[in-house]
Design a protein around this motif. Structure first.
Motif, PDB file in Angstrom:
ATOM      1  N   HIS A   1      55.079 -76.894  23.094  1.00  0.00           N
ATOM      2  CA  HIS A   1      54.732 -75.575  23.336  1.00  0.00           C
ATOM      3  C   HIS A   1      55.664 -75.148  22.003  1.00  0.00           C
ATOM      4  CE1 HIS A   1      52.327 -75.376  26.588  1.00  0.00           C
ATOM      5  NE2 HIS A   1      53.205 -76.010  27.249  1.00  0.00           N
ATOM      6  N   LYS A   2      55.092 -73.932  21.451  1.00  0.00           N
ATOM      7  CA  LYS A   2      55.991 -73.365  20.290  1.00  0.00           C
ATOM      8  C   LYS A   2      56.437 -72.066  21.098  1.00  0.00           C
ATOM      9  CE  LYS A   2      53.694 -71.442  16.627  1.00  0.00           C
ATOM     10  NZ  LYS A   2      53.252 -71.448  15.408  1.00  0.00           N
ATOM     11  N   LEU A   3      57.781 -72.019  20.687  1.00  0.00           N
ATOM     12  CA  LEU A   3      58.378 -70.604  21.222  1.00  0.00           C
ATOM     13  C   LEU A   3      59.318 -70.095  19.978  1.00  0.00           C
ATOM     14  CD1 LEU A   3      60.376 -72.328  24.240  1.00  0.00           C
ATOM     15  CD2 LEU A   3      58.206 -70.881  24.246  1.00  0.00           C
ATOM     16  N   GLN A   4      59.182 -68.816  20.037  1.00  0.00           N
ATOM     17  CA  GLN A   4      59.839 -67.875  18.902  1.00  0.00           C
ATOM     18  C   GLN A   4      60.355 -66.577  19.376  1.00  0.00           C
ATOM     19  OE1 GLN A   4      57.165 -67.084  15.759  1.00  0.00           O
ATOM     20  NE2 GLN A   4      58.966 -67.089  14.274  1.00  0.00           N
ATOM     21  N   LEU A   5      61.305 -65.951  19.063  1.00  0.00           N
ATOM     22  CA  LEU A   5      61.759 -64.804  19.487  1.00  0.00           C
ATOM     23  C   LEU A   5      61.505 -63.911  18.435  1.00  0.00           C
ATOM     24  CD1 LEU A   5      65.140 -65.699  21.083  1.00  0.00           C
ATOM     25  CD2 LEU A   5      63.212 -64.849  22.257  1.00  0.00           C
ATOM     26  N   LEU A   6      61.210 -62.638  18.545  1.00  0.00           N
ATOM     27  CA  LEU A   6      60.882 -61.362  17.989  1.00  0.00           C
ATOM     28  C   LEU A   6      61.370 -60.065  18.423  1.00  0.00           C
ATOM     29  CD1 LEU A   6      59.578 -60.024  15.300  1.00  0.00           C
ATOM     30  CD2 LEU A   6      57.424 -60.045  16.761  1.00  0.00           C
TER      31      LEU A   6
ATOM     32  N   LEU B   1      71.714 -62.713  20.205  1.00  0.00           N
ATOM     33  CA  LEU B   1      71.447 -61.644  19.052  1.00  0.00           C
ATOM     34  C   LEU B   1      72.733 -61.465  18.536  1.00  0.00           C
ATOM     35  CD1 LEU B   1      69.443 -59.765  17.919  1.00  0.00           C
ATOM     36  CD2 LEU B   1      70.067 -58.020  19.681  1.00  0.00           C
ATOM     37  N   GLU B   2      72.742 -61.700  17.035  1.00  0.00           N
ATOM     38  CA  GLU B   2      73.959 -61.341  16.405  1.00  0.00           C
ATOM     39  C   GLU B   2      73.612 -60.139  15.189  1.00  0.00           C
ATOM     40  OE1 GLU B   2      74.900 -66.011  14.959  1.00  0.00           O
ATOM     41  OE2 GLU B   2      75.460 -64.502  13.502  1.00  0.00           O
ATOM     42  N   ASN B   3      74.938 -59.410  15.486  1.00  0.00           N
ATOM     43  CA  ASN B   3      75.066 -58.271  14.528  1.00  0.00           C
ATOM     44  C   ASN B   3      74.056 -57.099  14.906  1.00  0.00           C
ATOM     45  OD1 ASN B   3      77.059 -59.278  12.834  1.00  0.00           O
ATOM     46  ND2 ASN B   3      75.424 -60.466  11.507  1.00  0.00           N
ATOM     47  N   MET B   4      73.517 -57.109  16.032  1.00  0.00           N
ATOM     48  CA  MET B   4      72.645 -56.079  16.580  1.00  0.00           C
ATOM     49  C   MET B   4      72.755 -56.238  17.885  1.00  0.00           C
ATOM     50  SD  MET B   4      68.928 -56.328  14.882  1.00  0.00           S
ATOM     51  CE  MET B   4      68.447 -54.560  15.527  1.00  0.00           C
TER      52      MET B   4
ATOM     53  N   VAL C   1      63.379 -58.919  12.610  1.00  0.00           N
ATOM     54  CA  VAL C   1      64.368 -59.900  13.191  1.00  0.00           C
ATOM     55  C   VAL C   1      63.561 -60.857  14.041  1.00  0.00           C
ATOM     56  CG1 VAL C   1      66.656 -60.024  14.367  1.00  0.00           C
ATOM     57  CG2 VAL C   1      65.927 -57.990  13.006  1.00  0.00           C
ATOM     58  N   TYR C   2      63.542 -62.092  13.632  1.00  0.00           N
ATOM     59  CA  TYR C   2      62.761 -63.095  14.392  1.00  0.00           C
ATOM     60  C   TYR C   2      63.393 -64.446  14.221  1.00  0.00           C
ATOM     61  CZ  TYR C   2      60.177 -63.796   9.849  1.00  0.00           C
ATOM     62  OH  TYR C   2      59.602 -63.914   8.576  1.00  0.00           O
ATOM     63  N   SER C   3      63.299 -65.209  15.320  1.00  0.00           N
ATOM     64  CA  SER C   3      63.910 -66.667  14.964  1.00  0.00           C
ATOM     65  C   SER C   3      62.765 -67.561  14.394  1.00  0.00           C
ATOM     66  CB  SER C   3      64.304 -67.099  16.222  1.00  0.00           C
ATOM     67  OG  SER C   3      62.889 -67.552  17.090  1.00  0.00           O
TER      68      SER C   3
ATOM     69  N   TYR D   1      68.161 -65.645  17.985  1.00  0.00           N
ATOM     70  CA  TYR D   1      67.986 -67.121  18.310  1.00  0.00           C
ATOM     71  C   TYR D   1      68.115 -67.586  19.742  1.00  0.00           C
ATOM     72  CZ  TYR D   1      72.929 -66.697  18.971  1.00  0.00           C
ATOM     73  OH  TYR D   1      74.076 -66.188  19.245  1.00  0.00           O
ATOM     74  N   PHE D   2      67.551 -68.598  20.146  1.00  0.00           N
ATOM     75  CA  PHE D   2      67.653 -69.366  21.331  1.00  0.00           C
ATOM     76  C   PHE D   2      68.934 -69.778  21.530  1.00  0.00           C
ATOM     77  CE2 PHE D   2      63.388 -68.625  22.818  1.00  0.00           C
ATOM     78  CZ  PHE D   2      62.467 -68.732  21.861  1.00  0.00           C
ATOM     79  N   VAL D   3      69.578 -69.485  22.657  1.00  0.00           N
ATOM     80  CA  VAL D   3      70.848 -70.091  22.953  1.00  0.00           C
ATOM     81  C   VAL D   3      70.912 -71.468  23.853  1.00  0.00           C
ATOM     82  CG1 VAL D   3      73.180 -69.608  24.169  1.00  0.00           C
ATOM     83  CG2 VAL D   3      71.906 -67.848  23.057  1.00  0.00           C
ATOM     84  N   GLY D   4      71.413 -72.345  23.155  1.00  0.00           N
ATOM     85  CA  GLY D   4      71.217 -73.654  23.932  1.00  0.00           C
ATOM     86  C   GLY D   4      70.092 -74.584  23.626  1.00  0.00           C
ATOM     87  N   LEU D   5      69.121 -74.104  22.892  1.00  0.00           N
ATOM     88  CA  LEU D   5      67.790 -74.655  22.553  1.00  0.00           C
ATOM     89  C   LEU D   5      67.562 -74.925  21.015  1.00  0.00           C
ATOM     90  CD1 LEU D   5      65.868 -75.335  25.091  1.00  0.00           C
ATOM     91  CD2 LEU D   5      64.646 -73.330  24.440  1.00  0.00           C
ATOM     92  N   HIS D   6      66.994 -75.885  20.737  1.00  0.00           N
ATOM     93  CA  HIS D   6      66.710 -76.087  19.218  1.00  0.00           C
ATOM     94  C   HIS D   6      65.123 -76.867  19.060  1.00  0.00           C
ATOM     95  CE1 HIS D   6      67.971 -80.348  19.697  1.00  0.00           C
ATOM     96  NE2 HIS D   6      68.951 -79.756  20.643  1.00  0.00           N
ATOM     97  N   ASP D   7      64.831 -77.033  17.893  1.00  0.00           N
ATOM     98  CA  ASP D   7      63.399 -77.626  17.664  1.00  0.00           C
ATOM     99  C   ASP D   7      63.723 -79.235  18.243  1.00  0.00           C
ATOM    100  OD1 ASP D   7      61.437 -78.661  14.683  1.00  0.00           O
ATOM    101  OD2 ASP D   7      60.825 -77.587  16.772  1.00  0.00           O
TER     102      ASP D   7
END
Lengths: 109, 401
Positions: free
Chosen positions: B369-374, B311-314, B387-389, B291-297
């Motif tokens: 802009h659209k942002l996503q973590l993978l 990153l949680e649990n990994m 594992v993606y946000s 997930y993005f720390v400190g950032l949301h939709d």
């Protein structure tokens, strides 16, 4: 007797003359029926002007009426063909000439 | 003297015959002149058109079509009156050759009895329609009297509740041909209408249904409720589903409070997805989250922004290091998830952080802009399960000086 002969000959020639045009019109109908509608006849400048004028009259702007098949004329032809369900090749084929009402250009008369 | 009289009689009868002959050929010449090259002339200004249909219209399967005709008259086939003809309706075909009788088949409907309207049944989907007048022999006139060829979309009729004009239902993330893991999330898009729980009676609203491996059900009845027709009557706009490896089809269908599709019906394209065999990829531990720390939709950020990757649990490990329960980050910008059974592409939309970075300072163009973590494994291939946000949309504004 002489008068009769002259009159009969005159009658026959009149009748003959009257039926001649009918025969040539049958040939014309046959020529029309056997036309290859996807053929693209050679058109001289005057013929192209007629096509451009017909396109313009139907609001498919061919650019200047100059008798030259340039890109604007081709674009107008393509738009016209697509609008009326003719294969939009941009070529002025017989089908397009018939559609535009310029049949005489297709038959070469 | 009598002989002379006979001769005059004979001569005069010949003359009479002559005149009759000329008159006959003259009248024949008149009708021939009407068909000046074998084709029947049409009157100037003659126009045939669809009275009740426009190009681009959406119509039901059964539709009544009215034929308009200006400056010309309708006459049954075979009748030889000038300035007249009878209608033909061309369906899904080009203009027939204009020098011959119009063919008579399912694509060329003849109305030789002089009809000026018809009821048509068409299959759902796109169709073209065109009107063309024919003379007594079904040959088009010269010049031909034809309408434009119009395009229509036939849509099966839905139920009693109307949908809003311009309303659309669609998959926001998933594209036709996508490769997904067995367990994946589908996001439902909706335009010009609102989502409301089943049973709620608000106008311009409804709820989603996901059709899996099945075609559209009858659109004027309640949608069945089974494993192929998932109902989201609580008003959900996404769903996590599990499918067996292999090819599957998905389609979204919107329905009213009674689970009956609207009219006109709202459904997405039917897409085909490939569920990848999970055994071929690096496993990720349960509960792993990126997930993005400190950032949301909806966050607003400056053009130069530092993004922090949570990153949680990994654990994070650089690319190439194959330690269990680790991976490295990838930032997806303005793109959907790539195929999840292949290495993640490496381009301006897919930024790799193979050195094990857990943050990045990026410069983004102004606007949304659209942002996503993978997360990717040692070989940049997403894990199993991946594992993606959830993708977020941020608004990028000018830097403060």
């Amino acid at each position: 007797m002489k008068k009769l002969v002259i009159v009969t000959i005159a009658a026959a020639s009149l009748l003959g003359a009257a039926t001649l045009p009918a025969a040539s019109q049958d040939n014309q109908s046959a020529a029309i029926k056997n036309l290859n509608m996807s053929a693209v006849p050679d058109l001289n400048r005057d013929a192209v002007r007629k096509v451009q004028a017909a396109l313009g009259a139907k609001s498919f702007d061919p650019g200047p009426i100059d008798g030259i098949i340039g890109p604007r004329t081709r674009a107008a032809v393509r738009k016209y063909q697509d609008h009326f369900g003719i294969k939009a090749t941009g070529e002025i084929d017989n089908q397009t000439l018939f559609a535009l009402g310029t049949v005489q250009l297709a038959t070469g008369h | 003297m009598q002989v002379g009289a006979k001769r005059i009689k004979a001569a005069s009868s010949i003359v009479a015959l002559l005149f009759a002959g000329v008159a006959l050929t003259a009248s024949a010449a008149v009708t021939q002149a009407q068909s000046s090259n074998g084709l029947t002339p049409s009157p100037p200004g003659a126009e045939v058109y669809f009275i009740n249909l426009k190009d681009g219209a959406t119509i039901p399967e059964k539709v009544k079509i009215f034929f308009g005709l200006k400056n010309m008259g309708v006459a049954p086939a075979g009748s030889d009156l000038p300035n007249s003809g009878h209608h033909h309706l061309l369906i899904d075909t080009e203009l027939p050759p204009l020098n011959r009788p119009i063919p008579n088949d399912f694509n060329h409907l003849h109305f030789g009895a002089g009809q000026t309207e018809t009821e048509l049944t068409l299959k759902p989907g796109p169709h073209t329609l065109q009107l063309l007048m024919g003379d007594k022999n079904h040959v088009p006139h010269s010049p031909p009297v034809m309408s434009a060829r119009i395009h229509v979309m036939v849509v099966p009729k839905g139920g009693p509740t109307p949908s809003a004009p311009g309303a659309k239902v669609y998959f926001t993330e998933l594209k036709d041909g996508a490769v997904v893991p067995p367990k994946f999330t589908v996001y439902f898009g909706l335009k010009n209408m609102g989502v409301a729980p089943a049973g709620s009676d608000r106008p311009n609203s409804g709820h989603h249904h996901l059709l899996i491996d099945t075609g559209l059900p009858p659109l004027d009845k309640p949608i069945p409720n089974d494993f192929n027709h998932l109902h989201f009557g609580a008003g959900q706009t996404q769903a996590t589903i599990t499918l067996k490896p292999g090819k599957h089809t998905l389609q979204l269908l919107f329905a009213d409070k009674d689970h009956i599709p609207h009219n006109p019906p709202l459904f997405s394209k039917r897409i085909t997805i490939q569920v990848a065999d999970p055994s071929l990829r690096t496993p990720s531990p349960p509960g792993a989250k990126v997930y993005f720390v400190g950032l949301h939709d909806g966050s607003v950020v400056h053009q130069h922004v530092t993004l922090h990757f949570g990153l949680e649990n990994m654990g994070v490990a650089p690319a190439g290091i194959a330690k269990p329960n680790t991976g490295h980050h990838h930032l997806l910008i303005d793109t959907t998830l790539p195929p999840l059974n292949q290495p993640i592409p490496n381009d301006f939309h897919h930024l790799h952080f193979g050195a094990g970075q857990t943050e990045a300072t990026v410069t983004l163009p102004l606007g949304k802009h659209k942002l996503q973590l993978l997360l990717g494994d040692a070989k940049h291939i997403p894990h199993n399960p991946p594992v993606y946000s959830k993708p977020i949309t941020v608004t990028v504004i000018k830097d403060e000086k």
